[in-house]
Design an enzyme around this catalytic site. Structure first.
Site, PDB file in Angstrom:
ATOM      1  N   HIS A 222      27.660 -41.976   4.024  1.00 13.28           N
ATOM      2  CA  HIS A 222      27.012 -41.060   4.716  1.00 13.28           C
ATOM      3  C   HIS A 222      27.976 -39.788   5.132  1.00 13.28           C
ATOM      4  O   HIS A 222      29.169 -39.853   5.098  1.00 13.28           O
ATOM      5  CB  HIS A 222      26.651 -41.566   6.136  1.00 13.28           C
ATOM      6  CG  HIS A 222      27.871 -42.258   6.927  1.00 13.28           C
ATOM      7  ND1 HIS A 222      28.415 -43.053   6.780  1.00 13.28           N
ATOM      8  CD2 HIS A 222      28.030 -41.437   8.084  1.00 13.28           C
ATOM      9  CE1 HIS A 222      29.246 -43.253   7.648  1.00 13.28           C
ATOM     10  NE2 HIS A 222      29.286 -42.139   8.655  1.00 13.28           N
ATOM     11  N   ASP A 224      28.928 -37.134   8.238  1.00 15.73           N
ATOM     12  CA  ASP A 224      28.514 -36.906   9.859  1.00 15.73           C
ATOM     13  C   ASP A 224      27.757 -35.589  10.065  1.00 15.73           C
ATOM     14  O   ASP A 224      27.689 -34.712   9.320  1.00 15.73           O
ATOM     15  CB  ASP A 224      29.810 -36.819  10.662  1.00 15.73           C
ATOM     16  CG  ASP A 224      30.291 -38.024  10.581  1.00 15.73           C
ATOM     17  OD1 ASP A 224      30.075 -39.195  10.225  1.00 15.73           O
ATOM     18  OD2 ASP A 224      31.796 -38.223  10.684  1.00 15.73           O
ATOM     19  N   HIS A 279      31.624 -40.374   3.251  1.00 21.29           N
ATOM     20  CA  HIS A 279      32.613 -41.565   3.490  1.00 21.29           C
ATOM     21  C   HIS A 279      31.807 -42.840   3.835  1.00 21.29           C
ATOM     22  O   HIS A 279      30.627 -43.024   4.082  1.00 21.29           O
ATOM     23  CB  HIS A 279      33.535 -41.263   4.670  1.00 21.29           C
ATOM     24  CG  HIS A 279      32.845 -40.926   5.706  1.00 21.29           C
ATOM     25  ND1 HIS A 279      32.260 -39.437   6.233  1.00 21.29           N
ATOM     26  CD2 HIS A 279      32.716 -41.392   7.107  1.00 21.29           C
ATOM     27  CE1 HIS A 279      31.770 -39.603   6.964  1.00 21.29           C
ATOM     28  NE2 HIS A 279      31.922 -40.574   7.909  1.00 21.29           N
ATOM     29  N   ARG A 289      38.317 -55.093  12.375  1.00 21.26           N
ATOM     30  CA  ARG A 289      38.681 -54.001  12.808  1.00 21.26           C
ATOM     31  C   ARG A 289      38.014 -53.070  13.809  1.00 21.26           C
ATOM     32  O   ARG A 289      36.697 -53.168  13.815  1.00 21.26           O
ATOM     33  CB  ARG A 289      38.466 -53.079  11.220  1.00 21.26           C
ATOM     34  CG  ARG A 289      39.041 -51.728  11.203  1.00 21.26           C
ATOM     35  CD  ARG A 289      38.804 -51.050   9.788  1.00 21.26           C
ATOM     36  NE  ARG A 289      39.188 -49.591  10.116  1.00 21.26           N
ATOM     37  CZ  ARG A 289      38.192 -48.537  10.193  1.00 21.26           C
ATOM     38  NH1 ARG A 289      37.127 -48.868  10.198  1.00 21.26           N
ATOM     39  NH2 ARG A 289      38.507 -47.624  10.162  1.00 21.26           N
TER      40      ARG A 289
END
Length: 340
Positions: A222, A224, A279, A289
């Site tokens: 996607h 941002d 990304h 994470r």
């Protein structure tokens, strides 16, 4: 005045039912992605050349940032002014949140027409498969109400930490936006548009250990949507950026640095000169994470258009909230729909 949370409500219209990852011993079919077909075309050795690390105290920082914006739309920053201890405190509080039982976290589950609280990533509705991810979104003062539900007698620590970090990262976003806009000779009026009455959102992310990490994704590919995104990577590999001609490239976290990537509104404002990078996030088998990301943009009732510095604008002007609504309905095709 329309708020950012109101403008993003179109993204929230999906069934928000996170998995209880602590009970998962295999990846369910709903979370299995055909990502083996989408591996990097080649290994990139010089990662810092590809994604530069910029010292904001360097007199040449603007030049390095401008080049990074033009080539990949992504860079890491040092000497950014946010204390390392504060960043680690936010990470610690995020671990406390995601370490709660699923029953506790569901008490602040994002509602069907809401955009804050606990749940799936907002882009989930645009993909047939689910992601190996859980998140907690904060806008405005939403953190106070949610924290009081989670920790009725001990909510101040979480709230104070998130408020303090938002104040610091908002100031950093302001500084970076000014540098980026000045690099293309934006007018003072345009800089004021981008930095006055800024609206932002903080998203805490957890990517739990996965029994079969090569079969799923933490976040799907996607871009941002706003002007800039500032991300704490968390010290664990996972974030990847797509590089034209090279494929997917893993971002190497730099100790003490924050990652900056541009969003769609900056791509529009720069007349497509700057990149809004595609990304995604991969997961691993051994470690949880934790990351957190701050999104910053101009007032959503304002108009976004290519800067007056460009004589031949390639995008039609439109209100920010109209672009967000357009993207919520068309996702990857939004840019093509506003090109002249």
């Amino acid at each position: 005045m329309t708020t950012l949370s109101e403008a993003f409500r179109d993204y929230a219209k999906f069934e928000n039912t996170p998995l209880d990852f602590n009970t998962m011993h295999e990846v369910p079919e709903t979370h299995q992605w055909p990502i083996q077909l989408d591996q990097p075309l080649q290994m990139i050795q010089d990662t810092h050349t590809l994604i530069p690390v910029v010292d904001l105290s360097d007199p040449n920082a603007m030049d390095v940032i401008k080049q990074a914006c033009e080539t990949l739309g992504m860079f890491q920053v040092l000497n950014h002014g946010i204390p390392f201890e504060m960043v680690k405190k936010v990470e610690s509080e995020a671990r406390r949140l995601f370490g709660l039982s699923m029953d506790e976290k569901r008490k602040v589950l994002r509602s069907a027409n809401g955009v804050t609280g606990y749940g799936l990533f907002p882009i989930s509705s645009y993909f047939d498969k689910s992601m190996w991810h859980e998140g907690f979104t904060i806008m405005d003062s939403s953190v106070d109400d949610d924290a009081k539900v989670l920790w009725p007698n001990d909510y101040h620590q979480f709230c104070d930490t998130m408020h303090a970090y938002q104040s610091e990262v908002k100031s950093l976003a302001h500084k970076l936006i000014v540098i980026i806009l000045q690099s293309i000779n934006a007018t003072q009026e345009e800089i004021n548009w981008a930095t006055s009455s800024q609206q932002g959102a903080l998203l805490l992310n957890s990517y739990p250990p996965c029994p079969k990490p090569n079969s799923t994704l933490g976040l799907a590919p996607h871009t941002d949507s706003l002007l800039v995104t500032i991300l704490h990577l968390g010290g664990v590999h996972g974030l990847e950026v797509f590089v034209q001609g090279l494929g997917w490239h893993q971002i190497q976290p730099v100790e003490g640095a924050l990652l900056v990537n541009l969003g769609d509104l900056m791509h529009i404002f720069s007349n497509a000169k700057f990149v809004s990078p595609l990304h995604r996030v991969k997961v691993n088998q051994l470690k949880q994470r934790i990351s957190f990301v701050y999104f910053q943009g101009p007032p959503v009732d304002s108009v976004v258009a290519p800067s007056s510095a460009f004589l031949n604008p390639c995008f039609e002007p439109m209100r920010v909230k109209e672009y967000l609504s357009l993207k919520s309905k068309n996702f990857h095709d939004a840019f093509s729909m506003i090109r002249k």
